[in-house]
Design a protein around this motif. Structure first.
Motif, PDB file in Angstrom:
ATOM      1  N   ASN A  48      13.248   6.548  -6.698  1.00 44.13           N
ATOM      2  CA  ASN A  48      14.379   5.638  -6.830  1.00 44.13           C
ATOM      3  C   ASN A  48      14.924   5.341  -5.440  1.00 44.13           C
ATOM      4  O   ASN A  48      15.232   6.261  -4.686  1.00 44.13           O
ATOM      5  CB  ASN A  48      15.456   6.271  -7.711  1.00 44.13           C
ATOM      6  N   PRO A  92       6.431   6.426  -4.347  1.00 41.08           N
ATOM      7  CA  PRO A  92       5.678   7.146  -5.378  1.00 41.08           C
ATOM      8  C   PRO A  92       6.246   6.889  -6.781  1.00 41.08           C
ATOM      9  O   PRO A  92       7.369   6.405  -6.927  1.00 41.08           O
ATOM     10  CB  PRO A  92       5.852   8.616  -5.003  1.00 41.08           C
ATOM     11  N   GLU A  93       5.482   7.271  -7.777  1.00 32.55           N
ATOM     12  CA  GLU A  93       5.921   7.146  -9.168  1.00 32.55           C
ATOM     13  C   GLU A  93       7.208   7.946  -9.374  1.00 32.55           C
ATOM     14  O   GLU A  93       7.365   9.040  -8.832  1.00 32.55           O
ATOM     15  CB  GLU A  93       4.826   7.671 -10.096  1.00 32.55           C
ATOM     16  N   HIS A  94       8.146   7.398 -10.129  1.00 32.91           N
ATOM     17  CA  HIS A  94       9.448   7.988 -10.461  1.00 32.91           C
ATOM     18  C   HIS A  94      10.422   8.021  -9.282  1.00 32.91           C
ATOM     19  O   HIS A  94      11.463   8.654  -9.373  1.00 32.91           O
ATOM     20  CB  HIS A  94       9.316   9.386 -11.064  1.00 32.91           C
ATOM     21  N   ILE A 119      13.042  11.365  -5.679  1.00 35.18           N
ATOM     22  CA  ILE A 119      12.287  11.395  -6.932  1.00 35.18           C
ATOM     23  C   ILE A 119      13.171  12.132  -7.932  1.00 35.18           C
ATOM     24  O   ILE A 119      13.437  13.319  -7.782  1.00 35.18           O
ATOM     25  CB  ILE A 119      10.912  12.053  -6.765  1.00 35.18           C
TER      26      ILE A 119
END
Length: 162
Positions: free
Chosen positions: A104, A100-102, A82
């Motif tokens: 990579n 999850p969000e953000h 993240i």
């Protein structure tokens, strides 16, 4: 335009230095293997946890996958970080690419020193304090004085035992 053999050899060496091996493991500064429980990566061994040596497969876009020993071939997991945070490097759930969000999952590589990188940065760290036998490996994308650098050396399975 002509290229000398020396120039071509230098170019080939530069390209190979920046390319991850197809299959590899990671080693800590003390040459101990990086381990995983299938969710996180660790330096050191905590015998109370079921862990195994972390062996990764690289993709063309800098994606890294992990397949646990004895798992069915479709149970691979993606490694992700993240960005802009200090958080554990983690793996997706088997059979799922959900992150999850953000997070990579691409952009992993290796630098000239043979260290694992993300976006060209070898910003991996462990909690610098405490006497726990296994330290969780984190992405160090934001400042936090509690953490200390953890160099993750890439060990090619084609040339070394994985």
């Amino acid at each position: 335009m002509k290229f000398s053999i020396v120039a071509l050899a230098g170019l080939a060496s530069a390209v190979s230095a920046a390319s991850l091996p197809a299959r590899f493991s990671l080693a800590a500064d003390d040459n101990s293997p990086v381990l995983t429980d299938g969710q996180y990566a660790y330096i050191g061994n905590d015998t109370s946890k079921s862990t195994q040596k972390l062996i990764l497969t690289s993709g063309t876009n800098g994606a890294l996958t992990y397949l646990a020993k004895g798992a069915v071939p479709t149970a691979w997991q993606n490694l992700y970080i993240i960005e802009d945070s200090v958080s554990a490097i983690s793996f997706t759930i088997p059979h799922s690419g959900a992150v999850p969000e953000h997070a990579n999952t691409t952009g992993f590589g290796v630098n000239e020193q043979g260290l694992l990188t993300h976006g060209g940065k070898a910003w991996f760290a462990i909690d610098g304090y405490g006497d726990v036998p296994a330290k969780e490996v984190n992405w160090y994308g934001a400042h936090n004085s509690e953490y200390m650098a953890a160099n993750l050396k890439v060990v090619d399975c084609a040339t070394s035992e994985c």
